[in-house]
Each structure stands twice: as structure tokens, then as C-alpha cells.
Write a protein that holds these residues in place. Structure first.
Motif, PDB file in Angstrom:
ATOM      1  N   ARG A 132       1.000  -1.293   0.010  1.00  0.00           N
ATOM      2  CA  ARG A 132      -0.057   0.026   0.184  1.00  0.00           C
ATOM      3  C   ARG A 132       0.722   1.072  -0.152  1.00  0.00           C
ATOM      4  O   ARG A 132       1.627   1.271   0.862  1.00  0.00           O
ATOM      5  CB  ARG A 132      -0.979   0.119   1.283  1.00  0.00           C
ATOM      6  N   VAL A 133       0.798   2.122  -1.133  1.00  0.00           N
ATOM      7  CA  VAL A 133       1.636   3.390  -1.166  1.00  0.00           C
ATOM      8  C   VAL A 133       2.867   2.988  -1.135  1.00  0.00           C
ATOM      9  O   VAL A 133       3.412   2.147  -2.105  1.00  0.00           O
ATOM     10  CB  VAL A 133       1.120   4.378  -0.109  1.00  0.00           C
ATOM     11  N   ARG A 134       3.747   3.460  -0.113  1.00  0.00           N
ATOM     12  CA  ARG A 134       5.082   3.267  -0.055  1.00  0.00           C
ATOM     13  C   ARG A 134       5.410   1.544  -0.224  1.00  0.00           C
ATOM     14  O   ARG A 134       6.334   1.096  -0.588  1.00  0.00           O
ATOM     15  CB  ARG A 134       5.711   3.706   1.146  1.00  0.00           C
ATOM     16  N   GLY A 135       4.293   0.961   0.324  1.00  0.00           N
ATOM     17  CA  GLY A 135       4.694  -0.587   0.340  1.00  0.00           C
ATOM     18  C   GLY A 135       4.429  -1.228  -0.895  1.00  0.00           C
ATOM     19  O   GLY A 135       4.922  -2.181  -1.285  1.00  0.00           O
ATOM     20  N   SER A 136       3.766  -0.497  -1.793  1.00  0.00           N
ATOM     21  CA  SER A 136       3.584  -0.838  -3.128  1.00  0.00           C
ATOM     22  C   SER A 136       5.019  -0.859  -3.863  1.00  0.00           C
ATOM     23  O   SER A 136       5.356  -2.020  -4.532  1.00  0.00           O
ATOM     24  CB  SER A 136       2.740  -0.206  -4.118  1.00  0.00           C
ATOM     25  N   MET A 137       5.727   0.126  -3.450  1.00  0.00           N
ATOM     26  CA  MET A 137       7.261   0.196  -4.154  1.00  0.00           C
ATOM     27  C   MET A 137       7.758  -1.055  -3.441  1.00  0.00           C
ATOM     28  O   MET A 137       8.525  -1.549  -4.231  1.00  0.00           O
ATOM     29  CB  MET A 137       7.697   1.517  -3.713  1.00  0.00           C
ATOM     30  N   MET A 138       7.857  -1.341  -2.236  1.00  0.00           N
ATOM     31  CA  MET A 138       8.472  -2.239  -1.772  1.00  0.00           C
ATOM     32  C   MET A 138       8.268  -3.665  -2.402  1.00  0.00           C
ATOM     33  O   MET A 138       8.896  -4.450  -2.714  1.00  0.00           O
ATOM     34  CB  MET A 138       8.241  -2.138  -0.270  1.00  0.00           C
ATOM     35  N   SER A 139       6.917  -3.824  -2.654  1.00  0.00           N
ATOM     36  CA  SER A 139       6.586  -5.227  -3.152  1.00  0.00           C
ATOM     37  C   SER A 139       7.067  -5.388  -4.670  1.00  0.00           C
ATOM     38  O   SER A 139       7.611  -6.496  -4.783  1.00  0.00           O
ATOM     39  CB  SER A 139       4.992  -5.150  -3.519  1.00  0.00           C
ATOM     40  N   PHE A 140       6.980  -4.337  -5.434  1.00  0.00           N
ATOM     41  CA  PHE A 140       7.661  -4.509  -6.860  1.00  0.00           C
ATOM     42  C   PHE A 140       9.398  -4.747  -6.828  1.00  0.00           C
ATOM     43  O   PHE A 140       9.896  -5.342  -7.423  1.00  0.00           O
ATOM     44  CB  PHE A 140       7.511  -3.083  -7.763  1.00  0.00           C
ATOM     45  N   LEU A 141       9.862  -3.792  -5.924  1.00  0.00           N
ATOM     46  CA  LEU A 141      11.277  -3.924  -5.794  1.00  0.00           C
ATOM     47  C   LEU A 141      11.599  -5.476  -5.113  1.00  0.00           C
ATOM     48  O   LEU A 141      12.593  -6.124  -5.891  1.00  0.00           O
ATOM     49  CB  LEU A 141      11.897  -2.926  -4.684  1.00  0.00           C
ATOM     50  N   ALA A 142      10.831  -6.080  -4.303  1.00  0.00           N
ATOM     51  CA  ALA A 142      10.955  -7.450  -4.019  1.00  0.00           C
ATOM     52  C   ALA A 142      10.949  -8.550  -5.107  1.00  0.00           C
ATOM     53  O   ALA A 142      11.902  -9.277  -5.407  1.00  0.00           O
ATOM     54  CB  ALA A 142      10.271  -7.615  -2.645  1.00  0.00           C
ATOM     55  N   ALA A 143       9.931  -8.184  -5.899  1.00  0.00           N
ATOM     56  CA  ALA A 143       9.317  -9.184  -6.986  1.00  0.00           C
ATOM     57  C   ALA A 143      10.745  -9.033  -8.342  1.00  0.00           C
ATOM     58  O   ALA A 143      11.030 -10.181  -8.647  1.00  0.00           O
ATOM     59  CB  ALA A 143       8.088  -8.959  -7.350  1.00  0.00           C
ATOM     60  N   GLN A 194      13.837 -10.930  -6.432  1.00  0.00           N
ATOM     61  CA  GLN A 194      13.733 -12.364  -6.271  1.00  0.00           C
ATOM     62  C   GLN A 194      12.399 -12.967  -7.151  1.00  0.00           C
ATOM     63  O   GLN A 194      11.335 -13.039  -6.605  1.00  0.00           O
ATOM     64  CB  GLN A 194      13.514 -12.780  -4.815  1.00  0.00           C
ATOM     65  N   PRO A 195      12.642 -12.828  -8.349  1.00  0.00           N
ATOM     66  CA  PRO A 195      11.602 -13.253  -9.144  1.00  0.00           C
ATOM     67  C   PRO A 195      10.799 -14.619  -9.184  1.00  0.00           C
ATOM     68  O   PRO A 195       9.767 -14.626  -9.614  1.00  0.00           O
ATOM     69  CB  PRO A 195      12.215 -13.097 -10.733  1.00  0.00           C
ATOM     70  N   ASN A 196      11.646 -15.544  -8.517  1.00  0.00           N
ATOM     71  CA  ASN A 196      10.961 -16.749  -8.396  1.00  0.00           C
ATOM     72  C   ASN A 196      10.329 -17.164  -6.891  1.00  0.00           C
ATOM     73  O   ASN A 196       9.745 -18.163  -6.772  1.00  0.00           O
ATOM     74  CB  ASN A 196      11.964 -17.902  -8.510  1.00  0.00           C
ATOM     75  N   THR A 197      10.422 -15.988  -6.177  1.00  0.00           N
ATOM     76  CA  THR A 197       9.870 -16.294  -4.762  1.00  0.00           C
ATOM     77  C   THR A 197       8.431 -15.900  -4.764  1.00  0.00           C
ATOM     78  O   THR A 197       7.630 -16.570  -4.056  1.00  0.00           O
ATOM     79  CB  THR A 197      10.589 -15.234  -3.749  1.00  0.00           C
ATOM     80  N   PHE A 198       8.046 -15.080  -5.189  1.00  0.00           N
ATOM     81  CA  PHE A 198       6.722 -14.394  -5.168  1.00  0.00           C
ATOM     82  C   PHE A 198       5.642 -14.711  -6.413  1.00  0.00           C
ATOM     83  O   PHE A 198       6.092 -14.663  -7.433  1.00  0.00           O
ATOM     84  CB  PHE A 198       6.622 -12.795  -4.857  1.00  0.00           C
ATOM     85  N   LYS A 199       4.292 -15.113  -6.084  1.00  0.00           N
ATOM     86  CA  LYS A 199       3.509 -15.717  -7.190  1.00  0.00           C
ATOM     87  C   LYS A 199       2.566 -14.703  -7.300  1.00  0.00           C
ATOM     88  O   LYS A 199       1.994 -14.916  -8.469  1.00  0.00           O
ATOM     89  CB  LYS A 199       2.769 -16.901  -6.583  1.00  0.00           C
ATOM     90  N   ALA A 200       2.261 -13.516  -6.763  1.00  0.00           N
ATOM     91  CA  ALA A 200       1.442 -12.700  -7.129  1.00  0.00           C
ATOM     92  C   ALA A 200       1.288 -11.425  -6.310  1.00  0.00           C
ATOM     93  O   ALA A 200       1.893 -11.442  -5.260  1.00  0.00           O
ATOM     94  CB  ALA A 200      -0.007 -13.309  -6.906  1.00  0.00           C
ATOM     95  N   ILE A 201       1.065 -10.419  -6.863  1.00  0.00           N
ATOM     96  CA  ILE A 201       1.283  -9.055  -6.172  1.00  0.00           C
ATOM     97  C   ILE A 201      -0.200  -8.096  -6.479  1.00  0.00           C
ATOM     98  O   ILE A 201      -0.771  -8.255  -7.444  1.00  0.00           O
ATOM     99  CB  ILE A 201       2.183  -8.077  -6.868  1.00  0.00           C
ATOM    100  N   ALA A 202      -0.844  -7.910  -5.226  1.00  0.00           N
ATOM    101  CA  ALA A 202      -1.921  -6.793  -5.298  1.00  0.00           C
ATOM    102  C   ALA A 202      -1.177  -5.558  -4.640  1.00  0.00           C
ATOM    103  O   ALA A 202      -0.721  -5.516  -3.586  1.00  0.00           O
ATOM    104  CB  ALA A 202      -2.815  -7.350  -4.235  1.00  0.00           C
ATOM    105  N   SER A 203      -1.503  -4.427  -5.323  1.00  0.00           N
ATOM    106  CA  SER A 203      -1.036  -3.371  -4.981  1.00  0.00           C
ATOM    107  C   SER A 203      -1.978  -2.200  -5.084  1.00  0.00           C
ATOM    108  O   SER A 203      -2.731  -1.811  -5.803  1.00  0.00           O
ATOM    109  CB  SER A 203      -0.065  -2.689  -6.117  1.00  0.00           C
TER     110      SER A 203
END
Length: 328
Positions: free
Chosen positions: A190-201, A204-213
Motif C-alpha cells: 500500500r502506497v510506499r509498500g507498493s514500491m517495496m513489493s515491486f522491488l522485492a519481486a 527475487q522473481p521466483n519467490t513471489f507468485k502474485a502482487i496486489a497493490s
């Protein structure tokens, strides 16, 4: 020369993965301590902290039945984990009486430093429905965000710098405190957290299976320009902002590297049509970039929603749960 660059990139990737796994849980305790140990105590604290508000208003926000159901059905934890030379505060909601391994939603909060740190009110009112739907929910306060004991070095928030490692450590942390399915881990930012999600994905492209932002920040430069750099927290938290701010913000802006996100990663973008704090164009332009890159995505604009997605909060939870049920 090209082989040298590729080798260096591989070394960096291995280094990041090693840091992400080198996490140990140092503190793991229930959230149901005073004043959150009883409904009456929670209500009394609400009235004390909010002069002029009424018991009826508290009860409209959280009913005694809902609170008791949470106590019964959800194991709520405050955690501290150590990695990368820092101690980081966090939280987890673990469904009771559901046989594992559990799918996991990593929640990346908004805010900066200690501002916006997740509290018990958010756990019970905002994240509880995700756990009730059968997901383990876990999140970080980020380094510099508090949630640790005074003797524990908490590090410094870098607003999308080394603090991304705090997110990447969470699958390891989750596995230490619950029976999880490591092949079913999603990101909710959420907000700044959305940035963190996409940076994490991206990291590590093989770790996360879906992103809701929700309320996506895809172009940090544009958001800082809207605020004015002297007022935006990015200018205070990003290292070397005065000398290298433009480059640092581009590196944190998923709009710049939408084509580098995993091709098989489903993405849900949600934004309020009347969000005056973060322009809906942040989500719309990112959706266009994802479309151009051939990435799976869905964009939902709640036409009359504000920055907090009011009055569409129930729709938001329903849409997020449906998305993760379909993609985890």
C-alpha cells in the motif's frame, strides 16, 4: 567485458538471496496483551485516546463479536527478527484450526521510519479478514520503523534501499513461526509498500507468485515533484539524495522497469478515483507500461474512493481475497 558484467550481476543476486535467508526470529509473542486482551479494555483505551468519540462509534468500527472471533480463530503475533546486521520489528496473523501448509500474504505497509507503523488496530480492522480467509499474513515495520527493544539496533529506513532486504527475509521468518507453503507467497503493498513489493519481486522473481497493490507508487520522481522535494520523506530517507536523488528515485520506480518483472506474475492494481494524495495516474501509467511489456495485470479504479479507499474498503478486501485465492 560483457561476461564480467554478467558475472557481477550473478554475484549480486547470490548475495541478495543469502541476505534474504539469513534471518532469525528473536522475539515472538502474542498481540493479545493489555489493553488488547479484552474488548472492554480496547474500548476504554479508544475513548481515552479520542476525546469526544463515543462507545457506539467504537462498536461500529469493531464489534465485540468480531473481536472475540479473532481471539478464537487467529493467532496474532508481534515479532522481531535479526538479519543483515539489524533487528526488525514485524507482525503476523496465523489462522488457527486450519491445516497447513498455509499460503502467505506479505503485507508491505505505507509510511516512512516509525510513521505508519502497523498497530493492533490495523491488524484487527484491516488485515484480519485476510487471515480469516485462510492466509497467513506477515509484515515488516522495516528497519528504522521501530517495533524492537531499546538494546536492539534497528538500522535506518532507506525508503526502498537496503530495507527491501527486510521484506525479502519474511518468507524465511514465516517458515520459522508457522507451517507455510513456500510455493504460495504473495505480496500486498500500500502506497510506499507498493514500491517495496515491486522491488522485492524484481530482486527475487521466483519467490513471489502474485502482487496486489493499493495506491501504487510507480513513479517516485513524479510523486516527489507533486509534494516538493523539501517536503517529501524520500528526500530525508534515501541515502545521498542531494547528490544522487534522481537516479535513486528511478531505481525505486517500477514504471522504469516494468519489463523486468516476471512474465508469469499476476498483478492487481487498485486506486481511488478521488485520491488527492497520490494521483491515480500512477496506477494508470503503470498499467499501460505493464500492458506494453506483456505482463499480466488488472487495474481497478474505485470511482469515488479517496486515499484510504473509503467508502470502498469492503470492496477492496473482497477483491484482494478473490485475487489471492485465484493466484496463490
Amino acid at each position: 567485458m560483457l561476461r564480467t558484467i554478467y558475472a557481477l550481476c550473478a554475484i549480486i543476486a547470490v548475495f541478495a538471496n543469502a541476505h534474504a535467508q539469513a534471518a532469525s526470529v528473536e522475539y515472538n509473542a502474542t498481540c493479545y496483551t493489555a489493553p488488547n486482551d479484552s474488548y472492554a479494555a480496547m474500548q476504554a483505551q479508544f475513548l481515552q485516546r479520542n476525546p469526544g468519540r463515543t462507545a457506539e462509534q467504537f462498536q461500529q468500527r469493531l464489534s465485540e463479536e468480531t473481536f472475540n472471533a479473532m481471539r478464537r480463530d487467529i493467532n496474532c503475533r508481534w515479532i522481531v527478527y535479526q538479519h543483515d546486521g539489524v533487528y526488525v520489528g514485524g507482525f503476523a496473523l496465523i489462522p488457527r484450526n486450519i491445516e497447513g501448509p498455509l499460503p502467505v500474504i506479505i503485507y508491505n505497509r505505507a509510511g516512512h521510519g516509525p510513521t505508519g507503523a502497523v498497530n493492533f488496530d490495523q491488524l484487527v480492522n484491516e488485515l484480519r479478514p485476510l487471515a480469516e480467509a485462510g492466509f497467513m499474513v506477515i509484515g515488516s515495520q522495516y528497519r528504522g520503523g521501530g517495533g524492537v527493544f531499546p538494546q536492539m539496533p534497528n538500522g535506518t529506513d532507506e525508503y526502498g534501499g537496503a530495507d527491501v532486504l527486510d521484506v525479502l527475509a519474511l518468507p524465511s521468518v514465516a517458515a520459522q513461526i508457522a507451517d507455510i507453503d513456500e510455493q504460495r507467497i504473495g505480496l500486498l503493498g500500500r502506497v510506499r509498500g507498493s514500491m517495496m513489493s515491486f522491488l522485492a519481486a524484481k530482486a527475487q522473481p521466483n519467490t513471489f507468485k502474485a502482487i496486489a497493490s493499493a495506491v501504487t507508487i510507480s513513479d517516485l520522481n513524479a510523486w516527489v515533484d507533486d509534494w516538493g522535494a523539501e517536503h517529501h520523506p524520500a528526500s530525508r530517507y534515501i541515502p545521498n539524495f542531494a547528490t544522487d536523488g534522481e537516479a535513486q528515485m528511478r531505481a525505486r520506480s517500477a514504471l522504469q522497469w516494468a519489463d523486468e518483472l516476471p512474465a508469469n506474475l499476476p498483478i492487481l492494481l487498485i486506486h481511488g478515483g478521488r485520491d488527492w494524495e497520490v494521483d491515480r495516474a500512477q496506477s494508470e501509467q503503470f498499467a499501460a507500461a505493464l500492458e506494453a511489456a506483456g505482463r499480466q495485470h488488472e487495474l481497478t479504479i474505485y470511482s469515488h474512493a479517496n486515499h484510504q479507499l473509503a467508502p470502498y474498503q469492503d470492496d477492496f478486501i473482497t477483491d484482494v481475497i478473490a485475487f489471492f485465492r485465484a493466484n496463490l
